[in-house]
Design a protein around this motif. Structure first.
Motif, short mmCIF file in Angstrom:
data_model
loop_
_atom_site.label_atom_id
_atom_site.label_comp_id
_atom_site.label_asym_id
_atom_site.label_seq_id
_atom_site.Cartn_x
_atom_site.Cartn_y
_atom_site.Cartn_z
N THR A 126 83.30 -30.94 47.41
CA THR A 126 82.52 -29.86 46.79
C THR A 126 83.45 -28.79 46.21
N LEU A 127 84.56 -28.55 46.89
CA LEU A 127 85.52 -27.54 46.42
C LEU A 127 86.15 -27.97 45.11
N ALA A 128 86.46 -29.27 45.00
CA ALA A 128 87.04 -29.81 43.77
C ALA A 128 86.07 -29.70 42.62
N VAL A 129 84.79 -29.79 42.93
CA VAL A 129 83.75 -29.66 41.91
C VAL A 129 83.62 -28.22 41.43
N VAL A 130 83.70 -27.28 42.36
CA VAL A 130 83.38 -25.89 42.02
C VAL A 130 84.56 -25.12 41.44
N LEU A 131 85.74 -25.21 42.08
CA LEU A 131 86.83 -24.29 41.72
C LEU A 131 87.26 -24.35 40.25
N PRO A 132 87.50 -25.51 39.66
CA PRO A 132 87.94 -25.49 38.26
C PRO A 132 86.94 -24.82 37.32
N HIS A 133 85.65 -25.01 37.60
CA HIS A 133 84.63 -24.41 36.74
C HIS A 133 84.47 -22.92 37.02
N LEU A 134 84.65 -22.53 38.28
CA LEU A 134 84.63 -21.10 38.61
C LEU A 134 85.79 -20.39 37.92
N LEU A 135 86.96 -21.01 37.93
CA LEU A 135 88.12 -20.41 37.26
C LEU A 135 87.87 -20.28 35.76
N TRP A 183 85.88 -16.08 48.22
CA TRP A 183 85.41 -17.29 48.91
C TRP A 183 84.15 -17.87 48.28
N ALA A 184 83.93 -17.56 47.01
CA ALA A 184 82.74 -18.07 46.32
C ALA A 184 82.73 -19.59 46.25
N THR A 185 83.89 -20.19 46.01
CA THR A 185 83.96 -21.65 45.91
C THR A 185 83.45 -22.30 47.18
N HIS A 186 83.85 -21.76 48.33
CA HIS A 186 83.38 -22.32 49.60
C HIS A 186 81.89 -22.10 49.79
N GLN A 187 81.41 -20.90 49.45
CA GLN A 187 79.99 -20.61 49.65
C GLN A 187 79.12 -21.52 48.79
N ILE A 188 79.53 -21.75 47.57
CA ILE A 188 78.77 -22.64 46.68
C ILE A 188 78.90 -24.08 47.17
N GLY A 189 80.11 -24.45 47.54
CA GLY A 189 80.35 -25.81 48.01
C GLY A 189 79.53 -26.16 49.24
N HIS A 190 79.37 -25.21 50.15
CA HIS A 190 78.58 -25.47 51.35
C HIS A 190 77.16 -25.93 50.99
N GLU A 191 76.61 -25.36 49.92
CA GLU A 191 75.25 -25.72 49.53
C GLU A 191 75.19 -27.13 48.94
N LEU A 192 76.24 -27.55 48.26
CA LEU A 192 76.28 -28.93 47.75
C LEU A 192 76.33 -29.92 48.90
N THR A 193 77.05 -29.56 49.97
CA THR A 193 77.05 -30.40 51.16
C THR A 193 75.68 -30.40 51.81
N ALA A 194 75.08 -29.22 51.92
CA ALA A 194 73.78 -29.10 52.59
C ALA A 194 72.70 -29.92 51.88
N PHE A 195 72.70 -29.91 50.55
CA PHE A 195 71.64 -30.59 49.80
C PHE A 195 71.96 -32.04 49.47
N HIS A 196 73.24 -32.37 49.32
CA HIS A 196 73.60 -33.72 48.87
C HIS A 196 74.53 -34.47 49.82
N GLY A 197 74.98 -33.82 50.89
CA GLY A 197 75.85 -34.49 51.85
C GLY A 197 77.23 -34.81 51.32
N VAL A 198 77.67 -34.08 50.29
CA VAL A 198 78.99 -34.32 49.71
C VAL A 198 80.06 -33.82 50.67
N ASP A 199 81.15 -34.59 50.80
CA ASP A 199 82.27 -34.15 51.64
C ASP A 199 82.67 -32.72 51.26
N HIS A 200 82.97 -31.92 52.26
CA HIS A 200 83.29 -30.51 52.01
C HIS A 200 84.38 -30.34 50.96
N ALA A 201 85.50 -31.04 51.12
CA ALA A 201 86.61 -30.88 50.19
C ALA A 201 86.22 -31.27 48.77
#
Length: 385
Positions: free
Chosen positions: A283-292, A263-281
């Motif tokens: 943030t996931l699109a931003v994180v997962l491809p690079h995490l993979l 669940w690392a993608t979600h944990q990292i994504g939550h912080e992008l929402t917290a700091f920048h107000g990015v829609d939750h989904a």
């Protein structure tokens, strides 16, 4: 090895056209109901009218204004109202944010401490909760059939998960027709959210859990197939129904049984929402491809399996790994979701803050607990390059 598991899901699902009419049979006749909802879309799409008609003559108090990424500050107003009115049942009408917020409200109304944020942080255990049900209007989070919730705190820019069996909904009504009027952006976000939920439970390492793997792959393939159909034609009932059910089973516990999860993608994504107000989904699109990409050696076997079974790719193992990651990013982009954090103004300063926050918490992520704060920073660096 296929891991041991215990599974129980008590949520009653009422799926299909016209099921809101069954609402009165699901809630005790003598209940004092707190009806919770979001920004008012339920007034425009006729859902509010259907709910009120189904509950005609019932004792109802209303609380609206629960925002996307529901905040502790807003929810505590509902908690105070619930206590004052001596509410005995909660009915969430909306998407995952309304459901998540209502789960917190359910736990917080009877909570016997002055600081209900402890429910979210886990610093204190809640021992009881007000029963709740839901009418789902936005498929995405699976909150209608699980006991998880994610709550934000504006004052400290935090976004954290909570949950437990006491906040399982007693029932959830899923009528695909209630989603027809949703904006394309929300549908795209919902598809991306559900897709990522499956990937976080599937894209780890093999343990020969054949049913879970095949089930996960079928949900992913369904989302890929119905995404363009339901975006192009919002009133295609079959496409919307399949999307709605896919989003539910993506996170109702089934596909995660006996398998490692990441669940690392979600944990990292939550912080992008917290700091920048990015829609939750998004943030996931931003994180997962690079995490993979970063973890492709550890996830190699599953990436190869995913490439073959989901995307029908062929070639060498290295080509399959590369293709799988590329297809994942392209899928998000096909929904209109960028896969670069730089698109949202994320920069070195934000990455430093996120790294520091994870260091202070002292928690690593991933199926092997090897995604450290330093690794998080490296993944995010890739997303702004």
């Amino acid at each position: 090895m296929f891991n041991n598991f215990v599974y129980q899901n008590p949520v009653k699902i009422l799926f299909g056209k016209g099921q809101i009419a069954q609402l009165s049979k699901q809630i005790p006749a003598d209940a004092k109901i707190l009806l919770t909802y979001g920004g008012g879309s339920i007034f425009q799409n006729g859902v509010y009218e259907q709910v009120k008609k189904a509950l005609e003559g019932r004792n109802i108090v209303e609380f609206g204004g629960i925002e996307a990424n529901p905040t502790y500050e807003t929810l505590m107003q509902a908690v105070e109202l619930g206590r004052k009115e001596e509410i005995t049942f909660l009915l969430a009408v909306g998407g995952g944010s309304v459901l998540d917020g209502t789960k917190f409200i359910a736990a917080a109304i009877p909570f016997d401490s002055d600081d209900a944020w402890q429910i979210v942080t886990g610093q204190a255990k809640y021992k009881t909760a007000i029963p709740l049900g839901s009418v789902l209007t936005l498929p995405a989070t699976g909150s209608e059939m699980n006991y998880y919730a994610v709550i934000s705190k504006k004052s400290t820019h935090e976004k954290k998960g909570m949950g437990g069996p006491l906040v399982y909904p007693k029932f959830s009504i899923l009528d695909p027709e209630t989603t027809y009027s949703l904006p394309p952006r929300q549908i795209a976000n919902g598809i991306a959210d559900a897709f990522t939920h499956v990937m976080e439970q599937y894209m780890t390492y093999p343990v020969d859990a054949q049913i879970q793997d095949r089930f996960a792959e079928s949900v992913i393939q369904t989302l890929i197939e119905v995404a363009p159909k339901t975006l192009e034609n919002p009133t295609d009932y079959e496409a919307r129904a399949n999307f709605m059910w896919a989003a539910t089973v993506a996170l109702n516990g089934w596909i995660g049984l006996g398998v490692p999860q990441d669940w690392a993608t979600h944990q990292i994504g939550h912080e992008l929402t917290a700091f920048h107000g990015v829609d939750h989904a998004r943030t996931l699109a931003v994180v997962l491809p690079h995490l993979l990409q970063y973890k492709k050696a550890d996830k190699r076997a599953k990436l190869i399996q995913y490439a073959k079974r989901v995307w029908n790719l062929s070639g060498t193992d290295d080509e399959l790994v590369t293709g799988a990651i590329q297809k994942t990013g392209e899928f998000y982009e096909s929904l209109g979701l960028p896969i670069k954090a730089s698109e949202y103004g994320v920069n070195e300063e934000t990455i430093g803050k996120i790294k520091q926050r994870f260091e202070e918490r002292g928690v690593n992520f991933g199926e092997k607990s090897d995604i450290t704060p330093a690794v998080v920073a490296e993944i995010l660096e890739m997303s702004i390059a």
